[in-house]
Design a protein around this motif. Structure first.
Motif, PDB file in Angstrom:
ATOM      1  N   ILE A  34      46.755  53.851  43.663  1.00 33.62           N
ATOM      2  CA  ILE A  34      46.107  54.289  44.909  1.00 33.62           C
ATOM      3  C   ILE A  34      45.140  55.433  44.617  1.00 33.62           C
ATOM      4  O   ILE A  34      44.014  55.448  45.115  1.00 33.62           O
ATOM      5  CB  ILE A  34      47.152  54.717  45.957  1.00 33.62           C
ATOM      6  N   ASP A  37      42.055  54.170  42.872  1.00 27.98           N
ATOM      7  CA  ASP A  37      41.235  53.363  43.768  1.00 27.98           C
ATOM      8  C   ASP A  37      40.511  54.214  44.805  1.00 27.98           C
ATOM      9  O   ASP A  37      39.311  54.035  45.037  1.00 27.98           O
ATOM     10  CB  ASP A  37      42.102  52.318  44.465  1.00 27.98           C
ATOM     11  N   CYS A  47      47.515  56.915  52.535  1.00 26.33           N
ATOM     12  CA  CYS A  47      47.853  55.534  52.186  1.00 26.33           C
ATOM     13  C   CYS A  47      49.278  55.442  51.654  1.00 26.33           C
ATOM     14  O   CYS A  47      50.050  54.569  52.051  1.00 26.33           O
ATOM     15  CB  CYS A  47      46.853  55.015  51.157  1.00 26.33           C
ATOM     16  N   GLY A  82      52.648  45.891  47.751  1.00 22.12           N
ATOM     17  CA  GLY A  82      51.350  45.484  47.223  1.00 22.12           C
ATOM     18  C   GLY A  82      50.469  44.873  48.295  1.00 22.12           C
ATOM     19  O   GLY A  82      49.259  45.130  48.334  1.00 22.12           O
ATOM     20  N   LEU A  83      51.049  44.075  49.184  1.00 21.95           N
ATOM     21  CA  LEU A  83      50.279  43.526  50.296  1.00 21.95           C
ATOM     22  C   LEU A  83      49.787  44.635  51.215  1.00 21.95           C
ATOM     23  O   LEU A  83      48.652  44.589  51.713  1.00 21.95           O
ATOM     24  CB  LEU A  83      51.111  42.513  51.077  1.00 21.95           C
ATOM     25  N   LEU A  85      49.170  47.638  50.263  1.00 27.05           N
ATOM     26  CA  LEU A  85      48.137  48.334  49.516  1.00 27.05           C
ATOM     27  C   LEU A  85      46.815  47.572  49.593  1.00 27.05           C
ATOM     28  O   LEU A  85      45.749  48.157  49.759  1.00 27.05           O
ATOM     29  CB  LEU A  85      48.577  48.481  48.057  1.00 27.05           C
ATOM     30  N   ASP A  86      46.860  46.253  49.516  1.00 31.05           N
ATOM     31  CA  ASP A  86      45.654  45.448  49.635  1.00 31.05           C
ATOM     32  C   ASP A  86      45.039  45.556  51.024  1.00 31.05           C
ATOM     33  O   ASP A  86      43.821  45.522  51.180  1.00 31.05           O
ATOM     34  CB  ASP A  86      45.951  43.977  49.346  1.00 31.05           C
ATOM     35  N   ALA A  87      45.879  45.688  52.035  1.00 28.58           N
ATOM     36  CA  ALA A  87      45.379  45.743  53.409  1.00 28.58           C
ATOM     37  C   ALA A  87      44.843  47.120  53.789  1.00 28.58           C
ATOM     38  O   ALA A  87      44.143  47.242  54.781  1.00 28.58           O
ATOM     39  CB  ALA A  87      46.493  45.354  54.382  1.00 28.58           C
ATOM     40  N   SER A  88      45.170  48.140  53.003  1.00 29.20           N
ATOM     41  CA  SER A  88      44.750  49.498  53.386  1.00 29.20           C
ATOM     42  C   SER A  88      43.334  49.810  52.947  1.00 29.20           C
ATOM     43  O   SER A  88      42.700  49.221  52.194  1.00 29.20           O
ATOM     44  CB  SER A  88      45.689  50.527  52.780  1.00 29.20           C
TER      45      SER A  88
END
Length: 88
Positions: A34, A37, A47, A82-83, A85-88
């Motif tokens: 995170i 990124d 996040c 992980g999902l 994290l992808d959506a944030s």
């Protein structure tokens, strides 16, 4: 070896006894991803806080009912994080 003996071995192998270190390591790696990124401390904290809150709510709901942490939960929980994290 009987079938019952095989089930006992499988049950022992599937117990979650020493998952604290792995869980903390996984959280550290997720936090690192995170941070790399987002490259911002405030965004990283926001996040990671929402992901942590989601995990705590899931564990809290598991505590309300007689649900135990098992191998399936240990596999699915990082995937759900992980999902998130992808959506944030």
């Amino acid at each position: 070896m009987s079938a019952r003996h095989g089930l006992t071995i499988t049950a022992r192998a599937s117990r979650v006894d020493h998952g604290e270190v792995e869980f903390e390591l996984a959280l550290g790696v997720i936090l690192l991803f995170i941070a790399v990124d987002l490259r911002e401390a405030k965004g990283t904290a926001a996040c990671f806080a929402t992901l942590t809150l989601g995990v705590l709510v899931a564990l809290g709901v598991m505590g309300l009912w007689p649900l135990k942490m098992n191998f399936f939960n240990l596999v699915v929980m990082p995937a759900v994080v992980g999902l998130g994290l992808d959506a944030s």
